[in-house]
Write a protein that holds these residues in place. Structure first.
Motif, PDB file in Angstrom:
ATOM      1  N   ALA A 152       0.911  -1.301   0.047  1.00  0.00           N
ATOM      2  CA  ALA A 152       0.056  -0.080   0.072  1.00  0.00           C
ATOM      3  C   ALA A 152       0.857   1.198   0.000  1.00  0.00           C
ATOM      4  CB  ALA A 152      -0.927  -0.085   1.312  1.00  0.00           C
ATOM      5  N   PRO A 153       1.615   1.451  -1.041  1.00  0.00           N
ATOM      6  CA  PRO A 153       2.765   2.496  -0.973  1.00  0.00           C
ATOM      7  C   PRO A 153       1.901   3.943  -1.206  1.00  0.00           C
ATOM      8  CG  PRO A 153       2.818   1.450  -2.990  1.00  0.00           C
ATOM      9  CD  PRO A 153       1.848   0.608  -2.166  1.00  0.00           C
ATOM     10  N   TRP A 154       0.646   3.840  -1.266  1.00  0.00           N
ATOM     11  CA  TRP A 154      -0.006   5.199  -1.601  1.00  0.00           C
ATOM     12  C   TRP A 154      -0.340   5.722  -0.043  1.00  0.00           C
ATOM     13  CZ3 TRP A 154      -4.788   4.165   0.695  1.00  0.00           C
ATOM     14  CH2 TRP A 154      -5.281   2.839   0.983  1.00  0.00           C
ATOM     15  N   ILE A 155       0.012   5.322   0.887  1.00  0.00           N
ATOM     16  CA  ILE A 155      -0.082   5.533   2.148  1.00  0.00           C
ATOM     17  C   ILE A 155       0.742   6.636   2.469  1.00  0.00           C
ATOM     18  CG2 ILE A 155       0.060   5.195   4.639  1.00  0.00           C
ATOM     19  CD1 ILE A 155      -2.478   4.201   3.461  1.00  0.00           C
ATOM     20  N   ARG A 156       0.272   7.714   2.924  1.00  0.00           N
ATOM     21  CA  ARG A 156       1.077   9.079   3.005  1.00  0.00           C
ATOM     22  C   ARG A 156       2.136   8.975   4.195  1.00  0.00           C
ATOM     23  NH1 ARG A 156      -1.073  14.982   4.707  1.00  0.00           N
ATOM     24  NH2 ARG A 156      -1.823  13.603   6.408  1.00  0.00           N
ATOM     25  N   HIS A 157       1.512   8.657   5.382  1.00  0.00           N
ATOM     26  CA  HIS A 157       2.240   8.855   6.593  1.00  0.00           C
ATOM     27  C   HIS A 157       1.589   7.790   7.590  1.00  0.00           C
ATOM     28  CE1 HIS A 157       4.842  11.403   9.348  1.00  0.00           C
ATOM     29  NE2 HIS A 157       4.025  10.953  10.172  1.00  0.00           N
ATOM     30  N   ILE A 158       2.323   7.446   8.636  1.00  0.00           N
ATOM     31  CA  ILE A 158       2.087   6.377   9.679  1.00  0.00           C
ATOM     32  C   ILE A 158       2.112   7.028  11.016  1.00  0.00           C
ATOM     33  CG2 ILE A 158       2.427   4.349  10.996  1.00  0.00           C
ATOM     34  CD1 ILE A 158       3.425   2.990   8.317  1.00  0.00           C
ATOM     35  N   TYR A 159       1.101   6.868  11.785  1.00  0.00           N
ATOM     36  CA  TYR A 159       0.925   7.342  13.214  1.00  0.00           C
ATOM     37  C   TYR A 159       1.062   6.248  13.927  1.00  0.00           C
ATOM     38  CZ  TYR A 159       0.000  12.015  11.427  1.00  0.00           C
ATOM     39  OH  TYR A 159       0.033  13.499  10.634  1.00  0.00           O
ATOM     40  N   LEU A 160       1.836   6.228  14.921  1.00  0.00           N
ATOM     41  CA  LEU A 160       1.882   4.851  15.925  1.00  0.00           C
ATOM     42  C   LEU A 160       1.325   5.376  17.136  1.00  0.00           C
ATOM     43  CD1 LEU A 160       2.705   2.057  16.481  1.00  0.00           C
ATOM     44  CD2 LEU A 160       4.826   2.737  16.991  1.00  0.00           C
ATOM     45  N   LEU A 161       0.253   5.068  17.522  1.00  0.00           N
ATOM     46  CA  LEU A 161      -0.377   5.560  18.959  1.00  0.00           C
ATOM     47  C   LEU A 161       0.069   4.654  20.033  1.00  0.00           C
ATOM     48  CD1 LEU A 161      -2.304   7.482  20.184  1.00  0.00           C
ATOM     49  CD2 LEU A 161      -4.265   6.178  19.064  1.00  0.00           C
TER      50      LEU A 161
END
Length: 470
Positions: A152-161
């Motif tokens: 899913a390289p279209w994902i812009r950013h990852i937030y780890l909560l």
């Protein structure tokens, strides 16, 4: 007598000749069918080749000649799917979509100490320590992020909560990942520390900088094959809602869940598991209580929270059948989620402040999915939805971490890899179903086997990892 025998012989000979002719005719028919099948196969292959030449001929040639692409599944992905970064909306611009992970290291001694202290304050019995199994960290987050980067390289950013914990392999200097703590999003800091996912998920839309539409994933979810924005949302089909084929039928043995908050006071529903018929019996004196047992309905706090959420939706929108969302990656809309939270402020506050799972709390995914369907029926904000039955569409593989032994686990890994190759599912989900404490030596063995299996699926480290991590 002789004449009769002669006649019988003639009849027998004729039948034998007829049977032989029929057998020959059958051979001819089977031979013709086989020839026709071969011709159709050849025709289909040639037609595919011509189509590839007319369309994606360059990509096919590249895959065939490139010596560095050796895996068959990589070739299939390159030929079958379009480039993800080319997916655009109607305005000609690609929509920004982020991923939010919730993660906790349940193996951390400090976390275990805090959890046991909380359980003691809640006056929970000693067997409740099995609840710690829900927080086991099996190391799947690293490979989940690898699957997102690859499929899913279209994902812009990852937030780890997290509660403040950070995986030791995570590269905090990576520009496409951010650590967000519970303290950053909880409006009432007295609700912390939080130990339940519903409490955390009720604030997830408050992450600063988060895209309007975002994917929410747990660390136990892997994307084994390519996924696209269109797998979760399109302008034509709206939000793709994935359900299991199970609805909330009863809250005790004789009361249907749709009978609670339906405006009719029913004695069969006046039990704790049915919340005493909701608001239906308020102000009515001398209502007989349900005399049966509802212990089996009250035992499961997760199932109880589903019913409680269902009763709230009954009260707001009226009774109807509602199904349970699948445990997979879900797409949320921040604006819609904010409106949902505002519609039940007291209930969400109670959910936020609950330290352990409780049946009188909201189940966020169930509430959100069914809230979207209500908005669609009301034709609010042009909301559209499409229902997908995950298992019927072979979109998911469940991998259960349970009490089975070493040999059973090895067979499970082989079965899982075979299912991935055959079904090409969108989700591979690891769920913890241990009914006993997991000892350290056993956990290390399981961890080693699981890491080896996941590394075989995703051997290349992602950009979110420190260098030289496996």
């Amino acid at each position: 007598m002789l004449v009769l025998k002669c006649c019988q012989s003639r009849v027998l000979v004729r039948r034998m000749i007829t049977a032989q002719l029929c057998w020959k005719k059958m051979h001819h028919v089977l031979f013709c069918a086989l020839v026709l099948l071969v011709c159709l196969t050849v025709f289909s292959e040639r037609r595919t080749k011509f189509a590839e030449k007319d369309g994606d001929g360059e990509d096919v040639k590249y895959v065939a000649e490139n010596p560095y692409i050796g895996e068959r599944n990589e070739q299939i992905d390159t030929v079958r799917y379009p480039k993800l970064n080319d997916i655009e909306d109607e305005k000609g611009e690609q929509e920004d979509v982020d991923v939010v992970y919730t993660w906790v290291n349940g193996s951390d001694p400090a976390f275990i100490k805090d959890f046991q202290m909380m359980m003691k304050m809640q006056n929970k019995a000693k067997p409740e320590v099995l609840a710690l199994n829900r927080y086991n960290d099996w190391g799947t987050l690293k490979y989940s992020m690898r699957s997102v980067e690859k499929n899913a390289p279209w994902i812009r950013h990852i937030y780890l909560l997290t509660n403040g914990q950070v995986p030791d392999w995570l590269d905090l200097n990576s520009p496409r990942i951010s650590i967000v703590t519970h303290a950053d999003i909880f409006t009432n800091k007295s609700d912390l520390p939080a130990f339940t996912s519903p409490a955390i998920e009720s604030h997830i839309h408050r992450i600063q900088g988060l895209s309007n539409r975002f994917l929410y994933m747990n660390d136990d979810i892997i994307l084994p094959t390519k996924v696209y924005m269109s797998d979760f949302y399109t302008e034509r089909d709206g939000y793709k809602l994935r359900f299991i084929e199970e609805r909330l039928e009863h809250c005790n043995k004789v009361c249907a869940s749709n009978s609670v908050n339906n405006g009719i006071c029913e004695a069969n529903c006046t039990s704790p598991s049915c919340e005493f018929d909701g608001d239906d019996c308020k102000g009515i004196a001398n209502i007989p209580l349900y005399m049966g047992s509802d212990k089996e309905f009250m035992y499961d706090s997760w199932g109880g929270s589903l019913r409680h959420t269902h009763f709230l939706l009954n009260k707001m929108f009226g009774p109807k059948d509602r199904y349970i969302p699948e445990h997979a990656a879900h797409m949320f809309d921040k604006d819609v989620l904010s409106k949902l939270v505002e519609s039940f402020p007291d209930e969400w506050n109670r959910t936020s402040s609950t330290k352990i799972r409780h049946h009188l709390t909201i189940q966020p995914e169930f509430a959100y999915y069914n809230y979207l369907k209500e908005l669609e029926e009301l034709r609010t904000n042009n909301v559209r939805t499409t229902t997908i039955w995950t298992h019927k569409n072979a979109e998911k593989i469940d991998f259960s971490m349970d009490n089975r032994g070493v040999i059973g686990r090895k067979l499970q890994f082989k079965w899982c890899k075979r299912e991935i190759l055959l079904k090409r599912p969108k989700f591979l989900v690891f769920s913890d179903h241990f009914t006993r404490p997991v000892y350290s030596n056993e956990k290390e063995e399981i961890q080693e086997a699981l890491t080896k299996f996941l590394r075989s699926l995703f051997p290349v480290p992602s950009q979110f990892e420190k260098k030289q991590t496996l």
